[in-house]
Design an enzyme around this catalytic site. Sequence first.
Site, mmCIF file in Angstrom:
data_model
loop_
_atom_site.group_PDB
_atom_site.id
_atom_site.type_symbol
_atom_site.label_atom_id
_atom_site.label_comp_id
_atom_site.label_asym_id
_atom_site.label_seq_id
_atom_site.Cartn_x
_atom_site.Cartn_y
_atom_site.Cartn_z
ATOM 1 N N SER A 162 40.213 -5.148 11.783
ATOM 2 C CA SER A 162 39.560 -6.146 10.947
ATOM 3 C C SER A 162 38.496 -6.899 11.741
ATOM 4 O O SER A 162 38.727 -7.328 12.877
ATOM 5 C CB SER A 162 40.602 -7.142 10.412
ATOM 6 O OG SER A 162 39.972 -8.173 9.682
ATOM 7 N N SER A 163 37.321 -7.028 11.148
ATOM 8 C CA SER A 163 36.248 -7.794 11.789
ATOM 9 C C SER A 163 36.575 -9.272 11.670
ATOM 10 O O SER A 163 36.718 -9.796 10.563
ATOM 11 C CB SER A 163 34.903 -7.494 11.115
ATOM 12 O OG SER A 163 34.579 -6.131 11.226
ATOM 13 N N SER A 195 39.764 -6.295 4.361
ATOM 14 C CA SER A 195 39.856 -5.353 5.468
ATOM 15 C C SER A 195 40.318 -3.987 4.970
ATOM 16 O O SER A 195 41.302 -3.885 4.246
ATOM 17 C CB SER A 195 40.844 -5.873 6.515
ATOM 18 O OG SER A 195 40.410 -7.116 7.014
ATOM 19 N N GLY A 196 39.588 -2.947 5.365
ATOM 20 C CA GLY A 196 39.928 -1.591 4.949
ATOM 21 C C GLY A 196 39.266 -1.148 3.670
ATOM 22 O O GLY A 196 39.512 -0.041 3.189
ATOM 23 N N GLY A 217 36.472 -10.720 3.875
ATOM 24 C CA GLY A 217 36.676 -11.129 2.491
ATOM 25 C C GLY A 217 37.760 -12.181 2.371
ATOM 26 O O GLY A 217 38.341 -12.663 3.347
ATOM 27 N N ASN A 225 44.915 -4.826 7.943
ATOM 28 C CA ASN A 225 43.981 -3.847 8.499
ATOM 29 C C ASN A 225 44.141 -3.819 10.010
ATOM 30 O O ASN A 225 44.261 -4.856 10.658
ATOM 31 C CB ASN A 225 42.541 -4.212 8.118
ATOM 32 C CG ASN A 225 41.554 -3.145 8.560
ATOM 33 O OD1 ASN A 225 41.944 -2.052 8.940
ATOM 34 N ND2 ASN A 225 40.285 -3.474 8.504
ATOM 35 N N THR A 273 32.221 -1.478 6.555
ATOM 36 C CA THR A 273 31.441 -0.946 7.686
ATOM 37 C C THR A 273 30.784 0.379 7.320
ATOM 38 O O THR A 273 29.625 0.622 7.647
ATOM 39 C CB THR A 273 32.352 -0.772 8.906
ATOM 40 O OG1 THR A 273 32.951 -2.034 9.227
ATOM 41 C CG2 THR A 273 31.560 -0.272 10.101
ATOM 42 N N GLU A 333 41.183 -13.985 1.909
ATOM 43 C CA GLU A 333 42.483 -13.628 2.452
ATOM 44 C C GLU A 333 43.540 -14.578 1.918
ATOM 45 O O GLU A 333 43.329 -15.797 1.855
ATOM 46 C CB GLU A 333 42.477 -13.673 3.993
ATOM 47 C CG GLU A 333 41.605 -12.591 4.630
ATOM 48 C CD GLU A 333 41.713 -12.585 6.149
ATOM 49 O OE1 GLU A 333 42.363 -13.496 6.688
ATOM 50 O OE2 GLU A 333 41.159 -11.668 6.776
#
Length: 1532
Positions: free
Chosen positions: A212-213, A158-159, A437, A209, A163, A439
């Site tokens: 985060s998706s 995340s981050g 991704g 993040n 995107t 984690e």
Amino acid sequence: MAAPDNIVVGSHVWVEDPVLAWVDGEVSRINGQEVHVHTTNGKTVVTNVSKVLPKDTEAPPGGVDDMTKLSYLHEPGVLQNLATRYELNEIYTYTGNILIAVNPFQRLPHLYGTHMMEQYKGAAFGELSPHVFAVADVAYRAMINEGKSNSILVSGESGAGKTETTKMLMQYLAYLGGRSGTEGRTVEQQVLESNPVLEAFGNAKTVRNNNSSRFGKFVEIQFDKSGRISGAAVRTYLLERSRVCQISDPERNYHCFYLLCSAPPEDIEKYKLGNPRSFHYLNQSNCYQLDGVNDAHEYLATRRAMDIVGISEPEQEAIFRVVAAILHLGNIEFAKGKEIDSSVLKDEKSRFHLKMTAELLMCDEKSLEDALCRRVMVTPEEVITRDLDPVAAMISRDGLAKTIYSRLFDWLVDKINVSIGQDPNSKSLIGVLDIYGFESFKSNSFEQFCINFTNEKLQQHFNQHVFKMEQEEYTKEEINWSYIEFIDNQDVLDLIEKKPGGIIALLDEACMFPKSTHETFAQKLYQTFAKNKRFIKPKLSRTNFIISHYAGEVTYQADLFLDKNKDYVVAEHQDLLNASKCPFVAGLFPRLPEESSKSSKFSSIGTRFKQQLQALMETLNSTEPHYIRCVKPNNVLKPSIFENFNVIQQLRCGGVLEAIRISCAGYPTRRTFYEFLHRFGVLAPEVLDGNSDEVVECKKILDKIGLKGYQIGKTKVFLRAGQMAELDTRRAVVLGNAARAIQRQIRTHIARKEFIALRKAAIQLQSFWRGEVARQLYENMRRDAAAVKVQKNLRKYLARKSYTRLRSSSIAIQTGLRTMAARNEFRFRKQTKAAIIIQAQWRCHRDYSHYKSLKHSAITYQCAWRQRIARRELRKLKMAARETGALKEAKDKLEKRVEELTWRLQLEKRLRTDLEEAKALEVAKLQDSLHAMQAQVEEAHSLLVKEREAARKAIEEAPPVIKETPVLVQDTEKIDALSAEVENLKVLLQSEKQRADDTQRNFVEAQEENGKLVKKLEGAEGKVDKLQDSLQRLEEKLTNLESENQVLRQQSLTMSPTSKALAVRPKTTIIQRSPENGNILNGETKAITKFQDVQLATPVQREVEVEEKPQKSLNEKQQENQDLLIKCISQDLGFAGGKPIAACIIYKCLLHWRSFEVERTSVFDRIIQNIGSAIEAQESNDVLAYWLSNASTLLLLLQRTLKATGAASMTPQRRRSSSLFGRISQGIRASPQSAGFSFINGRMISGMDDLRQVEAKYPALLFKQQLTAYLEKIYGMVRDNLKKEISPLLGLCIQAPRTSRASLVKGTRSQANYEAQKALIAHWQSIVKSLNNFLKTLKANYVPSFLVRKVFNQIFSFINVQLFNSLLLRRECCSFSNGEYVKAGLAELEHWCYEATEEYAGSAWDELKHIRQAVGFLVIHQKPKKTLNEITRDLCPVLSIQQIYRISTMYWDDKYGTHSVSSEVISSMRVMMTEDNNNAVSSSFLLDDDSSIPFSVDDISKSLEQIDISDIDPPPLIRENSGFMFLSQRSE
């Protein structure tokens, strides 16, 4: 990667560091297996030799763009390369065909945009700098060429920028594919417009993040057969459903819940919402707000995004009603009921939330309560209703919430896909996968387990792809790779998903037993996987377990695994919501088949997750994959911060280091033959002395070193792990020995230099001492001579002083005596002069008094006499004024007489013309009668001959006495009658001839009289002009007299009032008679109007009498002339005197035919069509140059001839001076059918063409515009043809081929360089040859030099853009030797500009300023000593900071090994670039090619000289044609 033998004292190595992960240093001491390393941060580290990794000291200062080119492919090498490139804002780096993208956390607009897309379009992978566009281009080309679908997997935590990277990919694919129709918004725009909606309902705050998706997104870009985008679809995978009900601190639930709680007050009142802290699903965490995010604004933005993607207002209301219902549903709490294992609502608050949930879902409140608190068991015998205890009721409540939310999310995705538009017939697609991704947190639950399971699957896919790429590389190079083992993670996947016996299977089994707890589940795992090497049991925990993933070990807490995995599909829930009165809610829960709706079935989230993941992997396996790994350089999300530990962890999680391990299993180090010989040729210099093959030389060097296990491919040398370090160690030894030899020679040189300097200093000291002694002796001698000289001068001074005193005394006495005598003389002369002055003054006074009295008398007499003369002149002026009025009246009468004479002359002409036509008709009738009579006479004569012959025969045959007399009498009568008739006809004919002669004579006399009248008219006109001049002179004279009279009156003592009246009256009279007065002009206008009316009346009467046949024949003749003209200009007419014949012929014909002044004609369209057909799809520069010359010349003639209708053609003064005759001649010219004034012939008109402008009508103005458009089109075609010709050559000119290996050996460099330079300069000479041929073609066709200069300016600008952009995009071009090569080529272009002269080359050389300054910067020495001010102002004033920064960071010296500019300069440039980005200044470092038309019609008109078309001879095709005789007439 390095064996202990390769680590020696002085080696540069990497060692582990607790702060920086890895730090470089130099080996200072080795004790067995212990190594002492002195690091660059000042520390000394002692470590084992096996933990030390070698460092490449010859790595480029700016890093390498592909990490497979690293000499040592290990963790610190990869980390250092990424850090170096990140510091230079080079955020993209390749690892083979894998792209690593480091998030810069700042805008870098110079890396994106259409200009950058154009550069990467069609470029080979790896040819330009690493970029996300290159990956997208490879995928698109592979799809087009091979017809197979491709996928691009974007991964990262995340981050990391997944995107944004996905957005860039879709932008580039939209740029390549475009749209197959005109649907308005592009696919990329529509997909991006759906992002806010998906982020609101699918994103949440996590530990790392804020956005985060929590789902995987696979965007399918669909293409048609021609490669154009035909549709798109968004596929979502693996939504984290458990987050709806359970979250951990400090994370948040999905954004939509918080957005709805911050909605406008009317929405909050409608949904009975409040603070997020009041809802159970949101208050499990203490985080409610995000820094820098306003949920109220985001709510409105989400509603706008829903409008954009096509979600209607009622649907939006239903969506947020469902979201509010989920929040109320989570606040429903249960307590134990009266019966065993039953539950009821806990309190009134729960009752309120239940009621609100029912209202929002539009279902029955009692049915909702029963669905939550009871279950229906269907058995073969009966249907049993069972109560649920409070815990089971809460599980039922959470299951309903998760089901509603997941179906709502699926509906949103389907709605977005409908809005975007899918192509069901698409055969190929490019998919872009954006998924969470790996984690690993301090507390990892079921969500992290599923996410890491997904990444294990993707990593296996990634490993297989990397190994496949390695195999393809080895196969391509034809080396043996069969013994290389493949690193796989199948054992971890078996541990998780194997059936039966995997963790997911055991979890599902535990969930199906009501008595199972997280402790029993953990114990089951411990027993099952006790011997599995990937499963580890912590020592101090009874519920935790550790899985050894590819990215490291992760500790999972099994406390909530069972609760988060349960997902019952309850039939009561299905029936309840299917019966909802809200169509939207009912649509989310369609009726199930009969057999599946009778009872509740257990559904595992883990199993569903595994099934969706399997579907995703099947989709990916059906495509050709491409990988992009996004990296977050720091956790504070700020630019220019690179945290080594954070990046290393992400490289491990992203599988990059795993890919490196796969490469290390084979041949991690690969060098081309040239690079290998260039670096390691010093190990065996004798091998390079010969002319053998490079492959043989590389093999000899390796064999000499004694390496084993290497492979020689077709173009590269493949080295096993550690062999590069061994070669570098040997090379370091050789270079060390060479360095010591050099040092020895240098020390000898320095010692000898010091001895020579010492000896020279001793000699200089001796010389100085001897000089000092000599100087002292000379000083003593100089002092003695000076004393003698001082004494002599003193004695002389004293004697002279005594003499001068005596002399001055005598002179003073003499002066006093002389002064006394002079004063006496002066006094006498002064008295005498005073007496004379007194006498003179008296005489002057006496004579002046007498003079004044005489003068006064004379003036009095003169004034009286002048007054008398003035009165006499005044009377004369009055008489002259009266005579002037009489002359004016005579002039008016004469003008009227002239007009009457002109009218009578015109009338007589028309009468005589009518008379001549009548006489011509009578003569024609008489001639016809004469012919008829002659025919009758001839017929009678023939009959007479026949009758005589018959009579003769009859006389011969018959008796003579009986019949002779009657026949003769009869014949004689007939003959006499005929003879009389003939005589009458002759007389009549004679009289007609006489009458015709008289008519002809009268006609000639009338013509002569007309000529005389015309001459008289001209004479009268001349007299009128003379009268006007005389009148003007009289007026001037009168004005002078009036002014003189005014002076006289002022001088007079008295002024008579009568004289004032007399002075005013003539002025008034003359003003009234001025020719500028309106009365005179009106009189002339009336006369002219009357004359024109009479003139125009006669042609109208004549048209009534004359038939229309002559007019039709005239049109046909004009059409034939136009056809002949078009046929003529279709041929190549060439040039005459440097002027294009075709343009001159067209112009003269159009001007003579008066085509510019007609309202409708087709000749212009035909000329334009002829030009268009001549240049259509024309590749010949000769033809295009011919028409460019003709079009520019014709346009210039039109520009200087045509004027818009209504513009004044002459000034008022010119209009007055033309007077009557000029206006009459203009009126006659205005009527082309008037036959009266035949003296205005074609010759007179052709002589006036260069002087007068034509009032153009609409067709002529349109023709001019069309001709301008064709001129611009031809110019563009000529320019583009030359661009196409030199474009392939420019690709060969930007990069110098590598120097031959022979140049590596001393003594053979000169010959090799000579041959290389000879081959290199050939490309530039080819460009010069093309320019010469092009210039020769333009000169041969007499193209105006103005256009030639414009063409070459744009061509050189194109060369500048192509060379400069290639220089900035390809690092191998930013070298010192390449700069020298390009500089030599630019010298060839400069020489061409000098030879072409400024007339044709113009300022073309100045257009190369960017590439000239860039190349000049590459080849200067001592770059580190240059300051930023010197670079920007002196060396590269034209280049921007972004361009200078790009060149400075990409520069490498392949010839002398020097460095680029200093780090201080780099830092200053980076600061300036950051300021430019903040100020929204364009940061693009690439140049754009200008393909516009750099001139206008006015520019052509101003730049070209006047063209004389009078001496152009017509071509043979029309020379003898009577309709084009005017072309042969020359202007005098």
